[in-house]
Design an enzyme around this catalytic site. Structure first.
Site, PDB file in Angstrom:
ATOM      1  N   ASN A   1      -8.159  -1.367  13.887  1.00  0.00           N
ATOM      2  CA  ASN A   1      -9.551  -1.524  13.438  1.00  0.00           C
ATOM      3  C   ASN A   1      -9.723  -2.765  12.562  1.00  0.00           C
ATOM      4  OD1 ASN A   1      -8.265  -0.758  11.096  1.00  0.00           O
ATOM      5  ND2 ASN A   1      -9.611   0.957  10.618  1.00  0.00           N
TER       6      ASN A   1
ATOM      7  N   HIS B   1      -7.914  -3.582   9.860  1.00  0.00           N
ATOM      8  CA  HIS B   1      -7.581  -3.484   8.430  1.00  0.00           C
ATOM      9  C   HIS B   1      -6.351  -4.322   8.111  1.00  0.00           C
ATOM     10  CE1 HIS B   1      -4.938   0.401   8.993  1.00  0.00           C
ATOM     11  NE2 HIS B   1      -4.188  -0.667   9.047  1.00  0.00           N
TER      12      HIS B   1
ATOM     13  N   GLU C   1      -9.773  -1.077   4.586  1.00  0.00           N
ATOM     14  CA  GLU C   1     -10.417  -0.613   5.816  1.00  0.00           C
ATOM     15  C   GLU C   1     -11.739  -1.358   6.058  1.00  0.00           C
ATOM     16  OE1 GLU C   1      -8.790   1.127   7.817  1.00  0.00           O
ATOM     17  OE2 GLU C   1      -8.217   3.112   7.080  1.00  0.00           O
TER      18      GLU C   1
ATOM     19  N   ASP D   1       0.843  -1.200   0.000  1.00  0.00           N
ATOM     20  CA  ASP D   1       0.000   0.000   0.000  1.00  0.00           C
ATOM     21  C   ASP D   1       0.877   1.249   0.000  1.00  0.00           C
ATOM     22  OD1 ASP D   1       0.935  -0.445   2.576  1.00  0.00           O
ATOM     23  OD2 ASP D   1      -1.033  -0.619   3.499  1.00  0.00           O
TER      24      ASP D   1
HETATM   25  P1  PGA Z   1       1.701  -0.802  12.629  1.00  0.00           P
HETATM   26  O1  PGA Z   1       0.622  -0.776  11.486  1.00  0.00           O
HETATM   27  O2  PGA Z   1       2.653  -1.897  12.331  1.00  0.00           O
HETATM   28  O3  PGA Z   1       2.359   0.558  12.557  1.00  0.00           O
HETATM   29  O4  PGA Z   1       0.976  -1.009  13.921  1.00  0.00           O
HETATM   30  C1  PGA Z   1      -0.029  -1.944  11.114  1.00  0.00           C
HETATM   31  C2  PGA Z   1      -1.147  -1.622  10.170  1.00  0.00           C
HETATM   32  O5  PGA Z   1      -1.779  -0.554  10.301  1.00  0.00           O
HETATM   33  O6  PGA Z   1      -1.429  -2.460   9.300  1.00  0.00           O
END
Ligand code: PGA
Length: 245
Positions: free
Chosen positions: A139, A141, A146, A70
């Site tokens: 959340n 995702h 999302e 992404d």
């Molecule tokens: P993080 O992000 O490793 O910074 O917690 C994970 C994500 O949002 O997929």
């Protein structure tokens, strides 16, 4: 019952070491592997170990096909907040990837449709990725898919949720600097991968991890879609696993 394998580790370091070693094993076995690796705080230690161990082992990345998971929309590759910058900083500049084997999003594209189609075409040529490593948002995702994302969603532009913008604002000077849109690999393409790893550390991930493993498969928690895949392993530190039975 979910077919997802779960591995729990005493701490972040041990979890990271194991994930790095599992990646190394797969590259050693198949040097032309097609792979997608994430950005964020979770992978940092894994990548440090991956780079160190790969150098020790003289492991070649020259045939590895890399797909970006992404990218924020509106940020250039040179912008230190872009995901390309992160991948270059922690991986590309240390390992001998061949640039022509790296498929990344252009966060500055003016033609979103063409950008997504190009990415999907490149992905199709690989016949599905061999391995995807995913983080998980608090959340639920995966990549930037999302809550609300349908299971068949492909590569596309996504409007980032407020929860994600809040969570990611820790990397920016000001919450208003966090891009509101991103490009992401879709759920459909994630589920086409032959093998999927998801890793998580910290208590703030415990609820999402537990819902993904024990809850229903629902668009409200994209990580729950992983239950539809036969080869998924979750690597968790004790805190991220603290809501599991
Ligand atoms: P993080 O992000 O490793 O910074 O917690 C994970 C994500 O949002 O997929």
């Amino acid at each position: 019952m979910s077919k997802i394998k779960v591995k729990i580790f005493n701490d972040y370091k041990l979890m990271s070491k194991t994930v790095a070693n599992e990646i190394i094993k797969r590259i050693s076995k198949k040097p032309e592997i097609s792979i997608s690796l994430p950005t964020g705080s979770t992978p940092i230690e894994t990548y440090k170990i991956l780079v160190k161990e790969s150098k020790k082992l003289k492991l070649s990345f020259s045939k590895v096909k890399f797909f970006q998971l992404d990218e924020y929309l509106g940020l250039s590759k040179e912008n230190s907040m872009s995901y390309y910058y992160f991948l270059n900083y922690y991986l590309f500049k240390h390992l001998n990837f061949d640039e022509k084997n790296i498929c990344v999003f252009n966060g500055l594209t003016r033609n979103l449709e063409v950008e997504c189609l190009f990415y999907e075409e490149e992905l199709k040529k690989t016949n599905g990725l061999d391995l995807i490593l995913l983080g998980i948002g608090n959340n639920g995702h995966i990549a930037f898919n999302e809550p609300g994302t349908p299971i068949k969603a492909g590569t596309r532009v996504i409007n980032l949720s407020l929860q994600t913008i809040n969570a990611n604002s820790r990397f920016f000077k000001n919450i208003h600097d966090v891009p509101k849109y991103a490009l992401t690999m879709g759920i459909a393409e994630i589920l086409e991968a032959k093998e999927i790893f998801l890793f998580a550390n910290g208590e703030n991930k415990a609820q999402a991890v537990s819902n993904a493993l024990y809850g229903a498969v629902t668009k409200n928690l994209p990580a729950s879609y992983l239950k539809n895949h036969p080869h998924v392993t979750f690597f968790l530190d004790k805190k991220a696993a603290s809501y599991l039975n």
